[in-house]
Scaffold this active site. Structure first.
Site, PDB file in Angstrom:
ATOM      1  N   GLU A 415      39.233  40.522  37.763  1.00  0.00           N
ATOM      2  CA  GLU A 415      38.240  41.602  37.760  1.00  0.00           C
ATOM      3  C   GLU A 415      38.242  42.421  36.471  1.00  0.00           C
ATOM      4  O   GLU A 415      38.384  43.643  36.520  1.00  0.00           O
ATOM      5  CB  GLU A 415      38.525  42.534  38.942  1.00  0.00           C
ATOM      6  N   GLU A 495      39.485  33.944  46.109  1.00  0.00           N
ATOM      7  CA  GLU A 495      39.678  34.871  47.232  1.00  0.00           C
ATOM      8  C   GLU A 495      38.628  34.591  48.298  1.00  0.00           C
ATOM      9  O   GLU A 495      37.451  34.413  47.983  1.00  0.00           O
ATOM     10  CB  GLU A 495      39.556  36.338  46.782  1.00  0.00           C
TER      11      GLU A 495
HETATM   12  C1  IPT Z   1      38.856  41.692  45.223  1.00  0.00           C
HETATM   13  C2  IPT Z   1      40.072  41.944  44.392  1.00  0.00           C
HETATM   14  O1  IPT Z   1      40.283  40.938  43.445  1.00  0.00           O
HETATM   15  C3  IPT Z   1      41.295  42.089  45.210  1.00  0.00           C
HETATM   16  O2  IPT Z   1      42.298  42.637  44.396  1.00  0.00           O
HETATM   17  C4  IPT Z   1      41.043  42.947  46.415  1.00  0.00           C
HETATM   18  O3  IPT Z   1      40.654  44.222  45.987  1.00  0.00           O
HETATM   19  C5  IPT Z   1      39.943  42.371  47.228  1.00  0.00           C
HETATM   20  O4  IPT Z   1      38.791  42.286  46.456  1.00  0.00           O
HETATM   21  C6  IPT Z   1      39.609  43.232  48.414  1.00  0.00           C
HETATM   22  O5  IPT Z   1      40.690  43.552  49.191  1.00  0.00           O
HETATM   23  S1  IPT Z   1      37.546  42.392  44.321  1.00  0.00           S
HETATM   24  C7  IPT Z   1      36.152  42.596  45.331  1.00  0.00           C
HETATM   25  C8  IPT Z   1      35.207  43.526  44.615  1.00  0.00           C
HETATM   26  C9  IPT Z   1      35.466  41.315  45.588  1.00  0.00           C
END
Ligand code: IPT
Length: 998
Positions: A415, A495
């Site tokens: 990010e 993710e």
């Molecule tokens: C994404 C982040 O990479 C992770 O660190 C965590 O914040 C997660 O989201 C949510 O829990 S960023 C998100 C804007 C897709």
């Protein structure tokens, strides 16, 4: 004077980064009790602090353990923000209010210590550490999750060395560390003094490739000083820099983490002793071919998790046993990969990954997310002034961890949007280590990444990626070179499956998509562990706090509680579901054909590690069991096996004995379970550990019926005695209040209800992300949390056999027209039972209610019954033993399960809906001195049973706020909505919503 704190320079006075290793040279741990004093500003305790005096100047000193975060040791508070910086965004500067910990200790050298060449190493200091030894300023370093070292040989003395470290909570480096996690300052990883004998190797690079075409290997260990490489098992004894070709070696993979152990040694020079560095060499080759990620020539599929370092008491100061516990638990839950989100872990963690076998995507300690609030103006990767700091972090990661076979991908950052720095970072990595591909998700051009990568796509979007048919990312011209290149890349889902609170849903759906295309090299659930801190309340009860429990703004609230394990590492139902979704072996039972298809989903290993067994149960009671002999089956291949004779005959005799078939209506369901378990003990689990299972019912699946087909709502007033009755009514053993039509007793039992229930205590996924997908808000607008009930008519028809009571009413919220017209038809059932048929008809303006774009559907459709608080235990036949929901129920197996009412609850860190047991055939509740209450479905129902109402569950901020209401509240539902992952991700797919009408 403290300008270094706000200066973007990454550090001064440090040694060059190098490989992390342990050797037989002297190592003096400087962990332990240090003197400590916290100050308000970067000036700390003043300029005298680094002086060569045994007692620190001034008062107010106490002691602290190292490694630790001072905010978890009684000094100040941990702060949690998600994307926002906890200080004004005015980079690279930080506020004057900058808690600064001055740490001091003295130490003596062990007898015979070789001072010359000694190195002082810090494995992790958050966020900036300046160091003095014996009055001499050594320098400083930023980059919290990366090591730094100083050459200290000439400064050491045998006794009374004075080491002083000033640690600032905020520094320029904090601008590169805006990960979604707690801000935890301090010396939180090991401090050590290392003996470096003359002639010792400072840095080395193990190159160990595997050629899958002929099974050969190549080994070369490069080093900065001459040394001898020995791997006795392979007969290797060569000088460093020598390329050795090996005709046949066993490759390393996460499935078979074959390590060849040996040594890298240097001879003594100038009278100094030699050094032996243990080597653990894993041969493997990572490549990208035809848009697929290959390891050792085979496509691989990461079944991964994002792992932050977290311990409920120690924060990111993890001990070895906690790291091992993570690795062992991951292996036991079929996880084969870790993304080290979002920083390099403690080096021991990677040693464990090498040893136990986990693929690692190692991510650098870089995230600049909070610049989003400046419209990305001044974003460090785009600003030359930050270049040195960014490069420093990349170099320190790659140099430290380049010798780990488990590390197969370097991830440059999380990010951090875009910037030219990524060109330089990428180029440097490729020049230094061409053996590993590079990942970076956030630049839509993907020009510096060997992977196309996304976070939290919807299923349809992911499926399109599998077909290489994804829409061109915003900011990229369709048909441009970037567009074409990206479409040719393998895809890594960095993710997905936001495991916040109760959830995530759809893990099986995602897995099916991920297995549908070789473009996918795997996926990482967000995330491994809830970042909650343990607190003991005055009454001794222990609880977990999240960001929102700390009085500070900005605040990320409970967004840090989004793991597959609870803060104390208790597996959540989400982890159990993930284990099922990513089984290494898929078993498909075909009852009609009398066979099991065994699909080996592993990428390298055959099935020889697993033993297979069958079990036949009648209504959850074991009838017979035996083994299934499965012939050899290569990785990614399938084999079909006929039912063993024992199983076939057990089925035949069971069917003959009691005529079990679908026609039984579920009374005596016959189920086959086939499972795969470890044949032998593994490093991470005992023999017999189950890795996969499947079930099938003899005689077909149970299907759910609601409106009993053909059943008609009885006409109003069609009874002998109509209207509301002013007396109590009995139907067999059942007693009703004639005015409300409520069931008030059954035999000796007192009951209350049932009433229509359309609501659940919202899960965090129900609340969506901000305003996005906030179903919970819709439900509140619809008033589903405040339904009022009215009884319109109670009709007793005594002419029907045994009597029949028809109770008509209407349930709906104040102020709105929407609701349900309810008709409950009660009939006596046997001597001590009662049967209820509930007719539910939606009325009023459900869809016209102004609730935005959502289709207005309730989260549950069912009945709520109040029971005596004396019920303590449940036994049921149906899926279990754990909780399950429409989109998260693969891990629940049909059987006869038992749990206490208390154990039916899952205590999420933030209380919310939990504990649902779907598709239950029958349920028995019992308690001392109470007759057993048995509920039977026609054919099935979902149930939850708890000592508090959904309203109390919703109102509680922490589990300790849930108090026994004195009753057991039993929900019997036709349907309850799935979980989804909308707290960070797409809306819940329509198919997992409940409907107004069935
Ligand atoms: C994404 C982040 O990479 C992770 O660190 C965590 O914040 C997660 O989201 C949510 O829990 S960023 C998100 C804007 C897709």
């Amino acid at each position: 004077m403290h300008s270094y704190v706000s200066d973007p320079v990454p550090g001064r006075g440090r040694r060059e980064p190098r490989a992390d290793f342990v050797s037989d040279a002297g190592r003096l741990s400087l962990n332990g009790e240090w003197d400590f004093r916290l100050s308000r500003t970067a000036a700390g305790t003043g300029p005298e602090f680094g002086a060569d005096t045994l007692t620190p100047a001034g008062d107010g000193w106490g002691s602290i353990r190292v490694p630790a975060h001072w905010v978890l040791e009684g000094h100040g508070e941990p702060l949690y923000t998600n994307t926002a910086f906890p200080f004004p965004l005015d980079s690279p500067r930080v506020p004057e209010e900058n808690p600064t910990g001055d740490y001091r200790r003295t130490f003596d050298l062990p007898a015979g210590w070789l001072s010359k060449g000694s190195v002082l190493r810090f494995q992790g200091v958050d966020s900036c550490g300046a160091v003095w030894l014996n009055g001499v300023e050594l320098g400083h370093s930023k980059g919290s999750r990366l090591p730094f070292e100083f050459a200290v040989g000439p400064l050491l003395r045998e006794r009374g060395n004075v080491l002083a470290v000033r640690v600032n909570r905020w520094s320029s480096g904090s601008h590169l560390e805006d990960q979604d996690m707690w801000w935890l300052p301090g010396i939180f990883r090991d401090v050590e003094l290392l003996e470096r004998p003359a002639g010792a190797i400072d840095d080395f690079f193990v190159h160990a490739d595997y050629d899958h075409r002929d099974g050969s290997g190549m080994l070369r260990v490069d080093s900065d000083a001459p040394g001898q490489v020995e791997l006795p098992e392979l007969g290797i004894a060569v000088p460093t820099g020598t390329t050795v070709r090996l005709a046949a070696i066993e490759p390393w993979s996460a499935e078979s983490p074959r390590l060849y152990r040996g040594t890298l040694s240097t001879p003594g020079v100038d009278g100094a002793p030699g050094e032996r560095i243990p080597l653990a060499v894993g041969f493997r080759t990572v490549s990208i071919e035809d848009g697929r990620l290959l390891v050792n020539g085979s496509p691989v599929l990461f079944r991964g998790v994002n792992r932050h370092e977290h311990d409920p008491d120690r924060g990111r100061a993890l001990d070895l046993e906690t790291m091992r516990r993570d690795v062992v638990m991951m292996k036991q839950h079929n996880i084969n990969a870790v993304r080290t989100s979002h920083y390099p872990p403690h080096p021991d963690f990677l040693r464990l990954c090498d040893e136990y076998g986990l693929w690692v995507v190692e991510e650098c300690d870089i995230e600049t997310h909070g610049f989003i609030y400046a419209g990305w103006e001044g974003n460090p990767p785009a600003e030359p002034v930050w270049r040195e700091a960014l490069m420093d972090r990349i170099r320190r990661m790659v140099e430290r961890d380049k010798n780990h076979p488990s590390v197969v991908v370097w991830s440059m950052a999380n990010e951090s949007m875009t910037g030219e720095a990524f060109d330089e970072m990428e180029a440097w990595i490729r020049a230094r280590d061409g053996s590993r591909p590079i990942h970076y998700e956030r630049d839509p051009s993907y020009r510096n990444s060997d992977f196309y990568s996304l976070m939290y796509p919807a299923q349809e979007e992911l499926a399109a990626v599998g077909r290489r048919a994804e829409p061109t990312p915003e900011g990229v011209e369709a048909g441009s070179a970037d567009d074409e290149r990206r479409r040719g890349l393998p895809f890594l889902l960095c993710e997905y499956g936001h495991a916040m609170g109760n959830g995530p849903g759809s893990l099986v759906d995602y897995q099916n998509i991920l297995e549908s295309s070789e473009r996918f090299c795997g996926a990482f659930v967000w995330e491994w562990i809830d970042h909650g801190f343990r607190r003991t309340l005055p009454d001794g009860v222990s609880t977990f706090v999240h960001g929102g429990d700390i009085d500070f703004l900005p605040n990320g609230g409970s967004y840090c509680i989004d793991g597959l394990v609870f803060p104390d590492r208790t597996p959540s139902p989400g982890l159990v579901e993930y284990k099922k979704a990513i089984e290494p072996v898929a078993l498909a039972i075909d009852v009609t054909a009398g066979s099991v298809v065994v699909r080996n989903k592993q990428d390298f290993a055959d099935l020889s590690a697993f033993g297979f067994a069958w079990l036949l149960e009648r209504e959850g009671v074991s009838m017979a069991s035996g083994v299934v002999t499965v012939p050899g089956c290569a990785a990614r291949a399938s084999v079909s096996v006929a039912f063993p004779a024992g199983l076939a005959s057990a089925i035949a005799s069971s069917v003959a004995a009691d005529g079990a078939s679908a026609a039984d209506g579920g009374d005596r369901e016959l189920w086959i379970t086939v499972s795969a378990s470890l044949v032998a003990e593994a490093a991470w689990a005992p023999a017999g550990h189950e890795v996969a299972w499947a079930q099938a019912r003899v005689g077909g699946e149970v299907t759910r019926e609601w409106a009993l087909s053909g059943a008609e709502v009885p006409a109003s007033g069609a009874g002998a005695e109509a209207q509301v009755l002013e007396r109590s009514v009995a139907l067999g053993a059942a007693r009703f209040d004639g005015a409300s039509g409520e069931l008030v007793g059954l035999g000796e039992l007192e009951l209350a209800g049932p009433r229509l229930d359309l609501w659940r205590a919202p899960t965090e996924n129900d609340k969506g992300q901000g305003e996005l997908n906030n179903l919970a808000k819709v439900w509140r607008k619809l008033g589903l949390d405040r339904i009022l009930h009215r009884t319109d008519e109670v009709t007793l028809d005594e002419t029907a056999t045994g009597g029949r009571l028809v109770v008509r009413g209407r349930s709906g919220p104040a102020g709105l027209t929407l609701g349900y017209r309810t008709t409950f038809v009660w009939e006596a059932a046997g001597a001590d039972g009662v049967a209820l048929t509930a007719f539910l008809e939606p009325v009023g303006h459900w869809t016209n209610t102004p609730v935005g774009d959502f289709s207005a559907t309730p989260p549950r459709l069912g009945l709520r019954l109040g029971l005596s608080g004396g019920f303590t235990d449940a036994e049921w036949f149906g899926p279990g033993p754990g909780e399950a929901y429409a989109d998260s129920r693969a891990a629940a197996r049909v059987g006869r399960h038992r749990a206490s009412v208390d154990a039916l609850q899952t205590h999420y860190v933030v209380p919310q809906e939990n504990g649902n047991r779907p598709d239950t055939r029958w349920l028995e509740l019992s308690g001392a001195g109470l007759p057993t209450l048995r509920v039977e479905g026609a054919p099935v129902f979902d149930f939850t049973a708890r000592r508090w109402t959904s309203e109390s569950l919703d109102a509680a901020a922490h589990p300790e706020h849930l108090v026994d209401s004195g009753r057991v509240w039993l929900n019997l539902d036709h349907a309850q909505q799935g979980l989804g992952s909308a707290s960070c991700g797409p809306a819940l797919p329509e198919r997992y919503r409940t409907c107004l009408l069935y």
